[in-house]
Design a protein around this motif. Structure first.
Motif, PDB file in Angstrom:
ATOM      1  N   THR A 120       1.115  -1.221   0.245  1.00  0.00           N
ATOM      2  CA  THR A 120      -0.303   0.032   0.258  1.00  0.00           C
ATOM      3  C   THR A 120       0.687   1.233   0.444  1.00  0.00           C
ATOM      4  N   LEU A 121       1.929   1.114   1.091  1.00  0.00           N
ATOM      5  CA  LEU A 121       2.581   2.156   0.645  1.00  0.00           C
ATOM      6  C   LEU A 121       3.474   2.177  -0.629  1.00  0.00           C
ATOM      7  N   MET A 122       3.928   1.702  -1.189  1.00  0.00           N
ATOM      8  CA  MET A 122       5.190   2.300  -2.286  1.00  0.00           C
ATOM      9  C   MET A 122       3.479   2.405  -3.326  1.00  0.00           C
ATOM     10  N   VAL A 123       2.281   2.061  -3.107  1.00  0.00           N
ATOM     11  CA  VAL A 123       1.167   2.918  -4.187  1.00  0.00           C
ATOM     12  C   VAL A 123       1.047   3.959  -4.190  1.00  0.00           C
ATOM     13  N   THR A 124       1.092   4.653  -2.995  1.00  0.00           N
ATOM     14  CA  THR A 124       1.040   5.783  -2.301  1.00  0.00           C
ATOM     15  C   THR A 124       1.830   6.577  -2.285  1.00  0.00           C
ATOM     16  N   LEU A 125       3.059   5.883  -2.006  1.00  0.00           N
ATOM     17  CA  LEU A 125       4.123   7.528  -2.297  1.00  0.00           C
ATOM     18  C   LEU A 125       4.849   7.387  -3.965  1.00  0.00           C
ATOM     19  N   ASP A 191      13.516   3.009  -5.630  1.00  0.00           N
ATOM     20  CA  ASP A 191      13.023   1.130  -5.508  1.00  0.00           C
ATOM     21  C   ASP A 191      12.415   1.443  -4.222  1.00  0.00           C
ATOM     22  N   TYR A 192      10.663   1.921  -4.065  1.00  0.00           N
ATOM     23  CA  TYR A 192      10.744   1.099  -2.888  1.00  0.00           C
ATOM     24  C   TYR A 192      10.817   0.338  -2.386  1.00  0.00           C
ATOM     25  N   GLY A 193      10.508  -0.864  -3.492  1.00  0.00           N
ATOM     26  CA  GLY A 193      10.456  -2.151  -3.030  1.00  0.00           C
ATOM     27  C   GLY A 193      11.547  -2.561  -1.638  1.00  0.00           C
ATOM     28  N   ALA A 194      13.244  -1.467  -2.335  1.00  0.00           N
ATOM     29  CA  ALA A 194      13.828  -2.168  -2.056  1.00  0.00           C
ATOM     30  C   ALA A 194      14.055  -1.325   0.483  1.00  0.00           C
ATOM     31  N   LEU A 195      13.593  -0.519  -0.169  1.00  0.00           N
ATOM     32  CA  LEU A 195      13.491  -0.750   1.656  1.00  0.00           C
ATOM     33  C   LEU A 195      12.346  -1.457   2.689  1.00  0.00           C
ATOM     34  N   PRO A 196      12.326  -0.229   3.978  1.00  0.00           N
ATOM     35  CA  PRO A 196      12.210  -1.308   4.976  1.00  0.00           C
ATOM     36  C   PRO A 196      10.350  -0.224   5.048  1.00  0.00           C
ATOM     37  N   VAL A 197      10.178  -0.888   5.703  1.00  0.00           N
ATOM     38  CA  VAL A 197       7.912   0.009   5.912  1.00  0.00           C
ATOM     39  C   VAL A 197       8.619   0.842   6.900  1.00  0.00           C
ATOM     40  N   GLU A 198       8.740   0.642   8.082  1.00  0.00           N
ATOM     41  CA  GLU A 198       9.420   1.665   8.691  1.00  0.00           C
ATOM     42  C   GLU A 198      10.399   2.627   7.929  1.00  0.00           C
ATOM     43  N   ARG A 199      11.386   2.660   7.183  1.00  0.00           N
ATOM     44  CA  ARG A 199      11.557   4.008   6.270  1.00  0.00           C
ATOM     45  C   ARG A 199      10.429   4.330   5.502  1.00  0.00           C
ATOM     46  N   LEU A 200       9.237   3.453   4.723  1.00  0.00           N
ATOM     47  CA  LEU A 200       8.223   4.168   3.950  1.00  0.00           C
ATOM     48  C   LEU A 200       7.140   4.734   5.139  1.00  0.00           C
ATOM     49  N   ARG A 201       7.468   4.472   5.496  1.00  0.00           N
ATOM     50  CA  ARG A 201       6.306   5.201   6.837  1.00  0.00           C
ATOM     51  C   ARG A 201       6.763   6.348   7.173  1.00  0.00           C
ATOM     52  N   MET A 203       8.694   8.349   5.320  1.00  0.00           N
ATOM     53  CA  MET A 203       8.666   8.757   3.618  1.00  0.00           C
ATOM     54  C   MET A 203       7.526   9.012   3.527  1.00  0.00           C
ATOM     55  N   GLU A 204       6.359   8.666   3.883  1.00  0.00           N
ATOM     56  CA  GLU A 204       4.889   9.200   3.121  1.00  0.00           C
ATOM     57  C   GLU A 204       4.984  10.368   4.294  1.00  0.00           C
ATOM     58  N   LYS A 205       4.501  10.499   5.370  1.00  0.00           N
ATOM     59  CA  LYS A 205       4.646  11.569   6.140  1.00  0.00           C
ATOM     60  C   LYS A 205       5.551  12.487   5.987  1.00  0.00           C
ATOM     61  N   ALA A 206       6.709  12.364   4.868  1.00  0.00           N
ATOM     62  CA  ALA A 206       7.345  13.803   4.831  1.00  0.00           C
ATOM     63  C   ALA A 206       6.968  14.135   3.117  1.00  0.00           C
ATOM     64  N   ASP A 208       3.802  14.039   3.210  1.00  0.00           N
ATOM     65  CA  ASP A 208       2.470  14.875   2.800  1.00  0.00           C
ATOM     66  C   ASP A 208       2.534  16.272   3.149  1.00  0.00           C
ATOM     67  N   ALA A 209       3.840  16.134   3.712  1.00  0.00           N
ATOM     68  CA  ALA A 209       4.511  17.442   4.242  1.00  0.00           C
ATOM     69  C   ALA A 209       4.581  18.113   3.379  1.00  0.00           C
ATOM     70  N   THR A 210       5.490  17.735   2.187  1.00  0.00           N
ATOM     71  CA  THR A 210       5.697  18.379   1.263  1.00  0.00           C
ATOM     72  C   THR A 210       4.437  19.459   0.400  1.00  0.00           C
ATOM     73  N   LEU A 211       3.533  17.783  -0.276  1.00  0.00           N
ATOM     74  CA  LEU A 211       1.922  18.165  -0.536  1.00  0.00           C
ATOM     75  C   LEU A 211       1.977  19.673  -0.018  1.00  0.00           C
ATOM     76  N   ASN A 212       1.475  19.553   1.831  1.00  0.00           N
ATOM     77  CA  ASN A 212       1.030  21.004   2.156  1.00  0.00           C
ATOM     78  C   ASN A 212       2.040  21.881   2.482  1.00  0.00           C
ATOM     79  N   PHE A 213       3.300  22.503   1.521  1.00  0.00           N
ATOM     80  CA  PHE A 213       4.036  23.164   1.479  1.00  0.00           C
ATOM     81  C   PHE A 213       3.414  23.878  -0.543  1.00  0.00           C
ATOM     82  N   LEU A 214       3.734  22.675  -0.681  1.00  0.00           N
ATOM     83  CA  LEU A 214       3.166  23.333  -2.555  1.00  0.00           C
ATOM     84  C   LEU A 214       2.473  23.950  -2.288  1.00  0.00           C
ATOM     85  N   LEU A 215       0.989  23.126  -1.832  1.00  0.00           N
ATOM     86  CA  LEU A 215      -0.709  23.759  -1.967  1.00  0.00           C
ATOM     87  C   LEU A 215      -0.425  25.465  -1.149  1.00  0.00           C
TER      88      LEU A 215
END
Length: 238
Positions: A120-125, A191-201, A203-206, A208-215
């Motif tokens: 799910t995180l890979m698709v989301t990212l 290559d998100y598949g090569a990263l551990p799930v903790e790192r993906l979590r 990155m997802e927050k980061a 989201d923060a980037t999207l808010n900043f750009l908006l």
């Protein structure tokens, strides 16, 4: 591991008796076929009646497998109470094995849950990255329009002060075309598949923060542009 193999493990090699019992599902079925049948058996290994005690524990606890209870003779005759000790030991061994199986199941479920979360995180990212690229370009374009409007306004004001009409071609020449090069270069997809799930979590927050900043950048640029356009409108005669 078979029952005979259990009796041969090094930890109980010096035991006086290695009492074995087993219970496994039979290939035979009941007449209705809904109730499983079991093959049971035991090996006293010199401790008469002890194997049957262990066998009874397996049946009472409704477990399948083999259990060995090792007994070391210490020179004192315990009498019938020794069978109570044997049963207690067998029950404790079964409970520990059940706890082990339960923990293995919990680990398996955690691994499966993390695998699903990772997918799910890979698709989301990936979607977040695409949105960020679009919003970043939009922000830069709108900020460029604001800068161009500021330059045009300053030149128009200067022209009025000097009593000169603003030349449109000259204005375009001074509009600082380098602003067009502000767009970020295309980045190679991670290559998100090569990263551990903790790192993906994280990155997802980061993301989201980037999207808010750009908006917020886009919102500010739109407000600035609206304000400039309002100021540039000629005053209506009374």
């Amino acid at each position: 591991m078979s029952g005979k193999q259990l009796q041969s493990i090094v930890e109980i090699k010096s035991a006086s008796h290695k009492i074995l019992a087993w219970r496994k599902e039979s290939s035979q079925r009941s007449l209705t076929g809904s109730v499983p049948q079991y093959d049971v058996g035991h090996d006293d290994d010199g401790e008469k009646y002890a194997g049957k005690k262990v066998e009874k524990v397996l049946e009472q606890m409704q477990v399948v497998g083999a259990c060995v209870v090792a007994r070391w003779y210490g020179g004192v005759m315990l009498g019938p109470v020794r069978f109570t000790h044997i049963e207690t030991c067998a029950k404790e061994a079964v409970r520990k094995w059940q706890e082990h199986l339960a923990e293995e199941q919990r680990k398996k479920r955690r691994v499966e849950a993390e695998a699903m979360e990772k997918e799910t995180l890979m698709v989301t990212l990936t979607e977040r990255d695409q949105s960020i690229d679009v919003l970043r370009k939009m922000a830069v374009e709108k900020e460029k329009r604001v800068k161009d409007a500021l330059v045009a306004g300053m030149e128009a004001l200067q022209g009025k002060l000097n009593g000169e009409a603003m030349d449109e071609s000259n204005s375009a020449q001074h509009a600082n075309p380098k602003i067009l090069n502000v767009l970020s270069p295309i980045k190679t997809a991670l290559d998100y598949g090569a990263l551990p799930v903790e790192r993906l979590r994280v990155m997802e927050k980061a993301r989201d923060a980037t999207l808010n900043f750009l908006l917020k950048r886009i919102e500010k640029a739109e407000k600035d542009l609206l304000a400039l356009e309002t100021e540039a409108e000629p005053e209506k005669p009374p």
